[in-house]
Structure formats: structure tokens, C-alpha cells
Design an enzyme around this catalytic site. Structure first.
Site, PDB file in Angstrom:
ATOM      1  N   ASP A  22       0.803  -1.227   0.000  1.00 61.01           N
ATOM      2  CA  ASP A  22       0.000   0.000   0.000  1.00 61.01           C
ATOM      3  C   ASP A  22       0.836   1.277   0.000  1.00 61.01           C
ATOM      4  O   ASP A  22       0.467   2.271  -0.638  1.00 61.01           O
ATOM      5  CB  ASP A  22      -0.913   0.033   1.234  1.00 61.01           C
ATOM      6  CG  ASP A  22      -1.915  -1.112   1.226  1.00 61.01           C
ATOM      7  OD1 ASP A  22      -2.137  -1.683   0.142  1.00 61.01           O
ATOM      8  OD2 ASP A  22      -2.448  -1.421   2.298  1.00 61.01           O
TER       9      ASP A  22
HETATM   10  N1  LIG Z   1       2.186   1.019  10.565  1.00 66.66           N
HETATM   11  C1  LIG Z   1       1.057   1.157  11.169  1.00 66.66           C
HETATM   12  O1  LIG Z   1       0.971   1.736  12.237  1.00 66.66           O
HETATM   13  C2  LIG Z   1      -0.202   0.594  10.585  1.00 66.66           C
HETATM   14  C3  LIG Z   1      -1.244   0.277  11.455  1.00 66.66           C
HETATM   15  C4  LIG Z   1      -2.424  -0.208  10.900  1.00 66.66           C
HETATM   16  C5  LIG Z   1      -2.528  -0.334   9.517  1.00 66.66           C
HETATM   17  N2  LIG Z   1      -1.496  -0.030   8.719  1.00 66.66           N
HETATM   18  C6  LIG Z   1      -1.652  -0.172   7.276  1.00 66.66           C
HETATM   19  O2  LIG Z   1      -0.814  -1.224   6.848  1.00 66.66           O
HETATM   20  C7  LIG Z   1      -0.386  -0.949   5.529  1.00 66.66           C
HETATM   21  C8  LIG Z   1       1.108  -1.004   5.545  1.00 66.66           C
HETATM   22  O3  LIG Z   1       1.597  -0.996   4.225  1.00 66.66           O
HETATM   23  P1  LIG Z   1       2.733  -1.990   3.770  1.00 66.66           P
HETATM   24  O4  LIG Z   1       3.064  -1.554   2.415  1.00 66.66           O
HETATM   25  O5  LIG Z   1       3.808  -2.050   4.772  1.00 66.66           O
HETATM   26  O6  LIG Z   1       2.076  -3.422   3.835  1.00 66.66           O
HETATM   27  P2  LIG Z   1       0.812  -3.983   3.024  1.00 66.66           P
HETATM   28  O7  LIG Z   1       0.234  -2.961   2.133  1.00 66.66           O
HETATM   29  O8  LIG Z   1      -0.088  -4.560   4.057  1.00 66.66           O
HETATM   30  O9  LIG Z   1       1.414  -5.070   2.125  1.00 66.66           O
HETATM   31  C9  LIG Z   1       2.185  -6.099   2.645  1.00 66.66           C
HETATM   32  C10 LIG Z   1       2.540  -7.031   1.535  1.00 66.66           C
HETATM   33  O10 LIG Z   1       3.515  -7.930   2.013  1.00 66.66           O
HETATM   34  C11 LIG Z   1       3.377  -9.141   1.302  1.00 66.66           C
HETATM   35  N3  LIG Z   1       3.836 -10.240   2.158  1.00 66.66           N
HETATM   36  C12 LIG Z   1       3.195 -10.818   3.174  1.00 66.66           C
HETATM   37  N4  LIG Z   1       3.918 -11.796   3.702  1.00 66.66           N
HETATM   38  C13 LIG Z   1       5.062 -11.863   2.986  1.00 66.66           C
HETATM   39  C14 LIG Z   1       6.224 -12.683   3.032  1.00 66.66           C
HETATM   40  N5  LIG Z   1       6.356 -13.638   3.982  1.00 66.66           N
HETATM   41  N6  LIG Z   1       7.199 -12.452   2.156  1.00 66.66           N
HETATM   42  C15 LIG Z   1       7.072 -11.485   1.218  1.00 66.66           C
HETATM   43  N7  LIG Z   1       5.996 -10.692   1.128  1.00 66.66           N
HETATM   44  C16 LIG Z   1       4.988 -10.875   2.005  1.00 66.66           C
HETATM   45  C17 LIG Z   1       1.915  -9.267   0.960  1.00 66.66           C
HETATM   46  O11 LIG Z   1       1.784  -9.679  -0.405  1.00 66.66           O
HETATM   47  P3  LIG Z   1       1.779 -11.240  -0.760  1.00 66.66           P
HETATM   48  O12 LIG Z   1       0.641 -11.819   0.036  1.00 66.66           O
HETATM   49  O13 LIG Z   1       1.583 -11.268  -2.219  1.00 66.66           O
HETATM   50  O14 LIG Z   1       3.100 -11.761  -0.320  1.00 66.66           O
HETATM   51  C18 LIG Z   1       1.362  -7.841   1.076  1.00 66.66           C
HETATM   52  O15 LIG Z   1       0.872  -7.317  -0.122  1.00 66.66           O
HETATM   53  C19 LIG Z   1      -0.911   0.408   5.140  1.00 66.66           C
HETATM   54  O16 LIG Z   1      -2.093   0.294   4.404  1.00 66.66           O
HETATM   55  C20 LIG Z   1      -1.211   1.018   6.500  1.00 66.66           C
HETATM   56  O17 LIG Z   1      -2.233   1.988   6.458  1.00 66.66           O
HETATM   57  C21 LIG Z   1      -0.325   0.423   9.239  1.00 66.66           C
END
Ligand SMILES: NC(=O)c1ccc[n+]([C@@H]2O[C@H](COP(=O)([O-])OP(=O)(O)OC[C@H]3O[C@@H](n4cnc5c(N)ncnc54)[C@H](OP(=O)(O)O)[C@@H]3O)[C@@H](O)[C@H]2O)c1
Ligand SMILES: NC(=O)c1ccc[n+]([C@@H]2O[C@H](COP(=O)([O-])OP(=O)(O)OC[C@H]3O[C@@H](n4cnc5c(N)ncnc54)[C@H](OP(=O)(O)O)[C@@H]3O)[C@@H](O)[C@H]2O)c1
Lengths: 97, 473, 473, 97
Positions: B400
Site C-alpha cells: 500500500d
Molecule cells: N504502521 C502502522 O501503524 C499501521 C497500522 C495499521 C494499519 N497499517 C496499514 O498497513 C499498511 C502497511 O503498508 P505496507 O506496504 O507495509 O504493507 P501492506 O500494504 O499490508 O502489504 C504487505 C505485503 O507484504 C506481502 N507479504 C506478506 N507476507 C510476505 C512474506 N512472507 N514475504 C514477502 N511478502 C509478504 C503481501 O503480499 P503477498 O501476500 O503477495 O506476499 C502484502 O501485499 C498500510 O495500508 C497502512 O495503512 C499500518
């Protein structure tokens, strides 16, 4: 005199102060700050201590106080240690400004 | 002649004031990188003062003997200390949630205990402000306890607490009903302070409310929820202070309550969400695999060798870590890859998005654990200034936070969130296991751009493969 | 059965809390341009609440009759309101000083009055904290009163209070002596609460201390001094709150005391001075005409016609007003000149240095009075960004704030102060009466630069001459 | 119970709050802020009122209270009017952000 209203005054002042204290925190510190202030909220330990040693002896109440001490101490000790561990990570390397 | 009258109580209260000052300074210092560690120490000092001084209050009472109190403290300190030292860095959020729940539980117990201690038949004369405070302590403390436990369960991946938002028909009505019922019981206790049986249903309602409030929120929103519940546990402690007429509890609880709300708001803002949306939006959790990328175009796949060659040819590599890196525990392998690249004269930096991962600062903590120097971690603005010059942007398990749709697609749920402009690097390489979506459940436009290639696989396995590849060349 | 016991005193205290909240919000809002006017209104509302509610306290007493109290309020309101409406904008600093002095006087009187009201022979049982508070109220209130009066006198140019720092042998020893004597008397009163005669010397010492503290400071530093004394008057009010056991006074006084100190520090920083240097440095005042510019080089003089021609040829004119414009009351003439230039298609902006003039915001107030639009006033950073593009920088009665020595001459007393980079404009024209120095008493390197020309004369007269010159062309 | 220590607590909280409230004030507002908080310190008017109406009647003390009312009212009314005049200047023209 019932100190209730004075305590309300103190409460309101502390609320305002709490709001002003935290401003523009870098996101790196969000979790340590959360955890650090969580440790502080373990202050209820003081309340638990007072309850456990209340002059009016009531088995049930004191037992609850005893339990409360355990829970509050877990919160306090765990909270400070966890926060410290997180912050040490940032600290150990390199300079910062 | 001189009535220099500071009683023992006065001295105790002055010491309590000193403790409160420590908490104020500590909280302030925790908000700045430079002073955060010292701030935690100052606040711990305040807690020590507060606890020690309280023993002076105790020598007047005749409750359970001091021995038992020390045993209780010992038990608590052992559990808390042991757990805190043992928990891996990546499990920090759930640990904080658990600890927070215990704090709420303690406040609730203090409220009940104080009520039951007025057992000498004087209930009738309980002033309204004391019964009011007892009711609020129980309600808020109880909600904090079960709410935090559910948050813990969701983050720890326990079966009984699915990370998906569990929403059911009438869920909101149930919440509203429990809330109203709890408040009614509290009001009733004010008017009938001797109706001790009111306590039990109040406790049950509070515990139930905590569960239904949090169970409907997605697992990924738990950090925000924990921050909010942390604020609640402060308010609960403050209410316990009203019960016990203890100024230190009132002040300290209020400080945590207020600063906790502010921190929660800051965290929501960083995700470009409102608190209401977090609490009742039902967003996030283990998002069901979506239809795949076909809808939007085609993506290009790369092999480990391709990627190795590209990395070696780049002058500047910017690594963009995300939730996937945390899940795969790939930080050490990634750091090793970076060091390898650096030993060949390539500059490597890390672009840290404020909400990458599942808790604020998640990536910083992980990378610091893998000994990545603080200086090579760029924040959002720094990273976007440098990404345009990067030969390769290596996205590892982030999704994201790299989606260009946030910049222009008004229909996207993440529209408006500031993102890392990975698409502006000369080329982008994305390591993830599939074309599945991330937390927000939306397709990532990045993957269909001509300068982007996918390297499918587990983050840790792929990072290690790249290390091997480069070493054997 | 239900002890819903809020006494009348409780309700009064809750209303006082409401007033305190108004002051907190008001102070916060006063710190932002957008909300400042509303903040003042909110704080005034708080004062209204506080005063009205106090009349409920009064119906229990039997002091002087309500009629007299209303008469006193009427007298005060008439004097205060009349003075505040009549005072010209440029005399604001001394007005604030005067008002502040009255506040200190009021607190001192409250301290004395409360002491004399315990006349029923119960002195012996006065608790130490009450006598301590009485002593501090008298001392701080007294210092605030005379200190503010002297500051007022210096700013108003009264004969008995020369604007020059009046320093004499043993001045500091006298200050220290008075301070120690005052504190000793206060301590004595704690131990001998019935020694009423201690009050008179305490009052005299406080009044004397206020005079000697401020008389040694230069007239131009008076705004900082008034800000500091404002903080004192807050503390005095807070101490009066301890005397009367009134929480509203304690809170409000402490708020003003603390925020006043912070504001004082901000003001010192803007001048690149330390508070200690302001209080004991003996800097500033009507600086004696110095040796003139010969020492540093030669300056170039311009005629009104020269300047008129240059202005008309410039695409962008930046006006840099300073203390001299205020003294000469030239703001209206300057604004007219600007409008004339604008009507001929020349862009005119004003560069406002934060410490130009003799009080912070001095120039903003004056120019606003002359209807200069807010948008054309540039702050330091904006101005320095635009000065390089300016055809003419027209300096009107400013000196120190344009001195390039602040940038590079480590020996200069103003070294380190951020300045307006007038020397970087294509050409600079300086309107002042002579080659005399400004507040800091240092030569201005600017005047000896080749791109700078001097137009000697009174600021108002010269601005008017330029207007006439351009109209008759 | 003597509320002295509680009052110290309130005093300390208010001091901390006062320190946090004022931060990064644009220099334009220095003088109005000074004048506005000067008006607030006229709160001593409340003290003067209480003194003038003290149940213990003492001619001298009450006369002082009377004088204190006059001085404090000058401070309060003058302070608010002056501040308002200064702030109106900035307000009347143009937009601000
Ligand atoms: N940081 C905070 O405080 C917080 C709190 C709540 C919500 N969030 C939200 O979380 C999101 C964070 O964004 P992000 O870009 O870090 O993460 P993300 O958008 O949740 O994407 C994570 C990606 O990692 C991949 N993944 C999962 N396990 C994996 C593995 N073992 N090896 C390789 N890839 C793997 C997944 O794709 P595959 O399944 O294809 O592998 C997934 O698309 C944002 O939308 C944010 O708003 C953040
Ligand atoms: N703003 C504040 O809050 C504040 C407070 C305290 C001190 N200060 C200090 O005050 C200084 C302010 O700098 P500034 O550049 O505004 O003023 P300045 O350095 O004091 O210079 C003012 C100049 O105006 C000229 N002048 C006086 N009367 C005049 C008249 N009737 N017509 C034309 N010119 C006249 C004087 O020169 P001639 O005699 O040759 O005419 C003098 O050199 C700084 O050093 C600052 O630190 C400021």
C-alpha cells in the site's frame, strides 16, 4: 471539606497539560511513546497498594487489592522494560540530531 | 508559636507531586528522539518514588500484611520483567496491548476493592462522587481489559480472535445497548450506594463491551486501538484516583488519558484515516486474496539472476521495506544484502514510510535490530527527494505504501495517503509472494508499470537467494 | 439517602474552574494570528465570569457595603477604559507597563489587606504558609509596581526616569542588599506573625528594589522588562491566591507567570540577547552621538530628486521601516508614498524585522494603523528572499536591523542577530537625520557600501518631500 | 485539613501548563500577547473583592481592599481594551492564513 471539586480542578489541569505535552512526535517514536505512557498508567499500582492495606479489614476487598497489585506491577515493570528495549535500539548506533 | 505544620500526609503528597513532575517531564522527553530514552528513565524514577512513598501511607492501615504485598509485587515484577525481556521485537505491539489490559484490570479491581472495603455498613453515606467514580472505574477499566486482550489476540494470531473484522448484524446496536446499560447501572449505584449486587452485572457489561468494541476492528488497526485503550487505562487510573481521593492517580491518569488521545489522533492522521473510521469502518485484517492483477494490466516477472545484475549496476539502491519483511523476519537477510552491495561501492538507503508495517515505527525497530545505521534510514520526505535518483527501488514486502493510486485515484480507499514515490525510480523491483493485495485490499498500480518487475517468493528466502547469487557470481 | 452534596462553595469553585479554562484557551489562542482576537475575547469572558461569581462569595461577609465596591469598580473601569481608548498606538508599550504596575500594586494591597484583616488577635496562630505567601505577595507585587512605573517613565520620556541606563557605583550591591533584606523580613514574619510593623519596611524595600532594578536598564530594553514584570505580576497574583486560599488566583497567576517568562525568553532571542544581558548589561537607551562615519569610510549623500528618480525606475521597491519611522510618526506619509508608487505600476513591499522599533510588532502596528495591507508586509525570511530582486531598498529610520556586520563581524555587539540583507538589493537608500548610531550604538557598515546612498532628514519630512517631488514631476 | 499542599500541586500544574501553552509566537503577536496576559493577571481583582468584603471588619484592611479593587479594575479593563485595539488593527484588513 470534601475535596471533590478541587480534584476536578486538578483533573482538568492535568488533561490540558497532557494535550499540550504531546505534539509533533516523529513516527519512529509512536510505539515507544505508547508503550512508555502505558507504563505510566500503571500508576494504579499505588491505588492497589492503598487498597490492600486499608484500615477496614475485609477479606474480599483485600484479596482483590492483592490481585490488583500483581496486575499493576506486571504493567509497570513490563512497560518500562519493553519501552527501554525499544529505545535502546535507536540509541546504540550512530549520532542523531 | 510558629505553626510550621506539614503533617506526614503533607510530606507524602509533596513526594507524590515530585513523582507527577517526573511523569510530566518523562512524557515530554519521550516525544523527542534525542531525549526519549532518558525520558523513560525519568518516568520510571517517578514510579519508583510513588511506590516507595506509598508504603508510608500503609503503616497506618492493618490490611493484609506487608509480606503479602511484597509477594504480590514480586510475582508481578517477575512475570512482567520476564515477559518483557523475552518477547521478540516484532511482537512488541501485542505485548504493549497485553500490558495495557493488565493496567485496566488493576484499576477495575481497585474500584471493586474500595467498594467492598466500605463494608462497615456505611454504604448509605457514600457521597455521590465516590460511587460515581467507582462506577466509572469499573466500566472503563473493564473495557480496557477485554478490549486490550482481544487486540492482543488479533495481533498474536490467536484462533479465537480472527484478525478479520468480525462484524455481525446488530453489532452496533449491541455496543450501544451495552454502553447504555452500563451507564444506567452506574447511575443506579449513585442513588442506591448500598446495592452491592449492581457491581457484578456492571463488571460483566464492561468486559462484554470491550470485546464487541474491538472484535469488529481489523487486526491491522490494532496499534491504533491499543493506543486508544492506553488512553482509556489512563482515564481508569484517574477515576480510581477519585475513588481513593488520591491526587497522584488523578493527575497521572489524566496525563496519560489526554496524551494518549493526542497520540491516537497523530497515528490516525499518518494513515490518513479518521478515528471513527478505524473504530467502526471494519477495514483491514487478513484481506482475502483478491482477483489478481489481470484487471489492470499485465505485470512483468523477474528472476533472481536478473535482479542481481540490476542491483550491481545501480549507483544508488533504495530499499523499501513493508509488512511482508516483518512477517518473513527478513530484516537480517536484507541488511546482509545491503552490506554486500555497499562492499561493492553501491550506496544503499532505506525508505521508511511512517505506516509501513503494522505499527508506527515498525520498520525502524526491525532494521535497528538488524544493525542498520540510523543515518541510512530516510523518512518520507527525504526518501521521495532521493527516489528519483535511485537506480533501483527494491520493495520488500511493502504494498500500500507504494501505490501511486493514492496520489491521483480519488475512488481508491487510500487516496490522499502520502506514499513513497517508488514509481519515479529508474526501475522498481518488488519482492512478495503473489499478486495479492496488502492491508487496504486494493490493487497496486505500481506492479503494472513498465519500469516495475516482480520477484515472487517469501521475503527472507528471496533476500537470502540474492545474497547467495551475488556471492557466487 | 443520596448525599448529592455540592455546596454553594463547590459551585462557586466550579465556576472559577470555568473561568480558568477560559484563560487557558484564551492564552493559547492569543499565540496564533488567526485566533488572537477571539482568544482575547475568550479570556475577557473568563474574567467576567470570575468577577460575577465572586459576588456570590460576598453575600456571606459584612465588609464594606456593595455600593462602595461598585463605586470602586466604576472608578477603575472608567480610568482604565478611558486611558486605553485614548492612548495612541505608538504609546502602547508604556500603557501596558503602566497597567501592569497597577496589577502588581493591587496584589500587594491584597496581601497587606488580608494581613490586617486577621486583626481579631489571632496572628499567633497564622500558619507559616499564609505568612510566607503574604510576604511574597508584598515583595513581588511591590517590585512589579515601581519597576513597571519606571519602565513606563522611560518609555514615555519622563524627566525623572532617563532613558539612558542609570548605573552607579554599588548599584548591584544595592540590589542584592535590598533583595536579601526583603527576604529576611519575609522569613521573620513567618516566625513572628504578630509583628505587624514588619509590613511597612517590607513594602518600602519592595518599592525601592523595583526602582533600582529597572532604572539601570536602557529605555529601549523596556519591552522585555515589561514582559518580565508581567510575569512577576502573575506570580504576585498567584501568591495572593495562596494568601486567600483561592484556587482561581493560584492557577491564573501561575499561568501568566510561566507564559510570561517564556514570552520574555522569545523576545530576548529575537534580539539575540540573553535575559541576564538585558537586565544587567546596561545596554541601549538614547545612545550618545558617536564619532560619525569617518572611521569606516565615506558615505554618499543623495538629494530628494535623486531618490525620486531612482524609485520611479525600480520595478520592486522594498521599504524597510525602523525605530526612526516610529519616532517621526512617518507611517502615514510612507504609506502615501507607497500608494503613489503603486499607482505608477511599481510593486512596493515592506520588510518587517522582528525587532525593528522598540517593541515587538512595533512596525506591524504602525503600518496597520496607516492601512498598509497585511499581505504586503514580509517577515524576515520572506524579505531576504525578495531583497535580492529589489531595485531599491528604502530604509526609513532603521539602522541596526540592516547592519551587515551582524553577519560577519564577531566583535560587533549585534553579531549573530539575523538582519535584513538590504545590502543585497540593487541599491539602498537610507533616510535618517544624521550618521548617528542606532540602539546598539554601533556604526552601520551598510552606509559605506557603494550601492548605498543617504538621504538626511526627519523621516516624516523626507517622506512628504518625496511625495511632493513625485507629484510635481 | 490545610489545603496548602494541594494548592502547591495546583500551582505546579499551572506553571507547567503555562510553559507549554506559549510556543513559537510570531513576533507580530509579542506585544498583544504581553498585553493580553497582563490583562489576565488582573485576576487579582477577585482577591481584592474578597478582601473588601471580608467577614472580619477592619477599617484599614477594607480600605486597602477598596484601593486594590480600583487598581485591579484599571488593569483588567485597560488591558482588555488595549489588547483588543491592537488586535483589531491586524484583523480589519485582508486575509490571513
Ligand atoms: N504502521 C502502522 O501503524 C499501521 C497500522 C495499521 C494499519 N497499517 C496499514 O498497513 C499498511 C502497511 O503498508 P505496507 O506496504 O507495509 O504493507 P501492506 O500494504 O499490508 O502489504 C504487505 C505485503 O507484504 C506481502 N507479504 C506478506 N507476507 C510476505 C512474506 N512472507 N514475504 C514477502 N511478502 C509478504 C503481501 O503480499 P503477498 O501476500 O503477495 O506476499 C502484502 O501485499 C498500510 O495500508 C497502512 O495503512 C499500518
Ligand atoms: N523591537 C523590539 O522589541 C526591541 C526592543 C528593545 C530593543 N530593540 C533594539 O532596537 C533596535 C531596532 O533597530 P532599528 O533598526 O529599528 O532602530 P535603530 O537601530 O535603533 O535605529 C534607529 C535609527 O533611526 C534614526 N532616527 C531617529 N529618529 C529619527 C527621525 N525622526 N527621522 C528619521 N530617522 C530617525 C536614528 O538615526 P539618526 O539619529 O541619525 O536619525 C537611528 O539610527 C535593535 O537593535 C533592537 O535590538 C528592539
Amino acid at each position: 471539606m470534601d475535596p471533590f471539586v478541587t480534584h476536578i480542578v486538578i483533573f482538568v489541569l492535568a488533561i490540558f497539560l497532557g494535550v499540550e505535552l504531546i505534539q509533533k512526535v516523529p513516527s519512529t517514536l509512536h510505539t515507544p511513546l505508547m508503550s512508555g505512557s502505558n507504563a505510566i498508567s500503571g500508576i494504579t499500582l499505588v491505588g492497589a497498594l492503598i487498597c490492600s492495606f486499608s484500615p477496614t479489614f475485609a477479606r474480599f476487598g483485600v484479596m482483590l487489592g492483592f490481585l490488583a497489585i500483581i496486575f499493576a506491577t506486571i504493567n509497570v515493570v513490563g512497560g518500562y522494560v519493553v519501552t527501554n528495549r525499544m529505545l535502546r535500539m535507536f540509541k546504540s548506533k550512530g549520532s542523531r540530531d | 508559636m510558629l505553626t510550621f505544620a506539614l503533617t506526614q500526609t503533607d510530606w507524602i503528597n509533596l513526594a507524590y507531586l515530585l513523582a507527577a513532575i517526573c511523569f510530566i517531564l518523562g512524557l515530554k522527553m519521550l516525544g523527542k528522539v534525542k531525549t526519549a530514552a532518558r525520558g523513560n528513565a525519568v518516568s520510571a524514577l517517578g514510579m519508583l518514588i510513588a511506590a516507595c512513598v506509598t508504603f508510608f501511607v500503609l503503616n497506618e492501615g492493618e490490611g493484609i500484611s506487608l509480606i503479602w504485598i511484597f509477594i504480590a509485587i514480586l510475582i508481578g515484577a517477575t512475570i512482567g520483567g520476564w515477559g518483557a525481556l523475552r518477547v521478540p521485537m516484532t511482537d512488541m505491539p501485542q505485548m504493549v496491548g497485553l500490558l495495557n489490559g493488565f493496567g485496566g484490570m488493576a484499576s477495575m479491581l481497585v474500584g471493586i476493592a474500595d467498594y467492598s472495603l466500605v463494608a462497615s455498613g456505611t454504604y448509605e453515606s457514600l457521597p455521590f462522587n465516590k460511587t460515581l467514580a467507582i462506577g466509572l472505574t469499573i466500566l472503563i477499566g473493564g473495557v480496557t481489559f477485554t478490549g486490550s486482550l482481544v487486540a492482543f489476540g488479533k495481533l498474536a494470531g490467536l484462533k479465537i480472535t480472527p484478525t478479520k473484522p468480525v462484524q455481525f448484524a446488530g453489532g452496533r446496536a449491541l455496543i450501544a445497548g451495552l454502553l447504555v446499560a452500563g451507564l444506567l447501572l452506574a447511575v443506579l449505584l449513585i442513588f442506591k450506594p448500598h446495592w452491592g449486587w449492581l457491581i457484578a452485572p456492571m463488571v460483566l457489561i464492561a468486559l462484554g463491551l470491550g470485546i464487541v468494541l474491538v472484535i469488529g476492528i481489523g487486526g491491522a488497526d490494532m496499534p491504533v486501538v491499543i493506543s486508544l485503550l492506553n488512553s482509556y487505562s489512563g482515564i481508569a487510573a484517574s477515576m480510581a484516583g477519585f475513588v481513593l481521593r488520591n491526587e497522584l492517580l488523578i493527575i497521572t491518569g489524566a496525563l496519560v488519558g489526554a496524551s494518549g488521545i493526542i497520540l491516537t489522533r497523530i497515528m490516525c492522521k499518518a494513515m490518513n484515516r479518521s478515528l471513527l473510521n478505524v473504530l467502526f469502518g471494519g477495514v483491514g485484517g487478513a484481506v482475502a486474496p483478491s482477483a489478481g492483477g489481470g484487471a489492470k494490466g499485465t505485470h512483468r516477472e523477474a528472476s533472481v539472476e536478473d535482479v542481481g545484475i540490476q542491483l550491481e549496476a545501480a549507483g544508488l539502491v533504495i530499499i523499501v521495506p513493508g509488512y511482508g519483511m516483518a512477517v518473513a523476519q527478513a530484516q537480517h537477510a536484507v541488511a546482509e544484502l545491503a552490506r554486500l552491495l555497499e562492499s561493492r561501492g553501491i550506496t544503499v538507503k532505506y525508505a521508511i514510510h511512517p505506516v509501513a508495517g503494522r505499527m508506527p515505527g515498525h520498520m525502524n525497530v526491525l532494521l535497528a535490530e538488524a544493525n542498520v545505521p540510523y543515518e541510512s534510514m530516510l523518512d518520507l520526505d527525504q526518501a521521495n527527494a532521493e527516489l528519483e535518483q535511485a537506480g533501483v527501488a527494491l520493495v520488500i514486502g511493502a504494498n500500500d505504501v507504494t501505490n501511486p493510486a493514492a496520489r491521483h485515484d480519488k475512488a481508491s480507499p487510500i487516496y490522499g495517503m502520502p506514499i513513497l514515490d517508488v514509481d519515479k525510480a529508474r526501475s522498481a523491483i518488488v519482492i512478495k509472494r503473489s499478486m495479492n493485495t496488502g492491508f487496504a485490499g486494493v490493487e497496486n498500480e505500481l506492479y503494472f508499470l513498465p519500469n516495475c518487475a516482480m520477484l515472487f517468493g517469501d521475503a527472507k528466502a528471496m533476500a537470502q537467494a540474492l545474497v547467495t547469487e551475488m556471492k557466487t557470481e
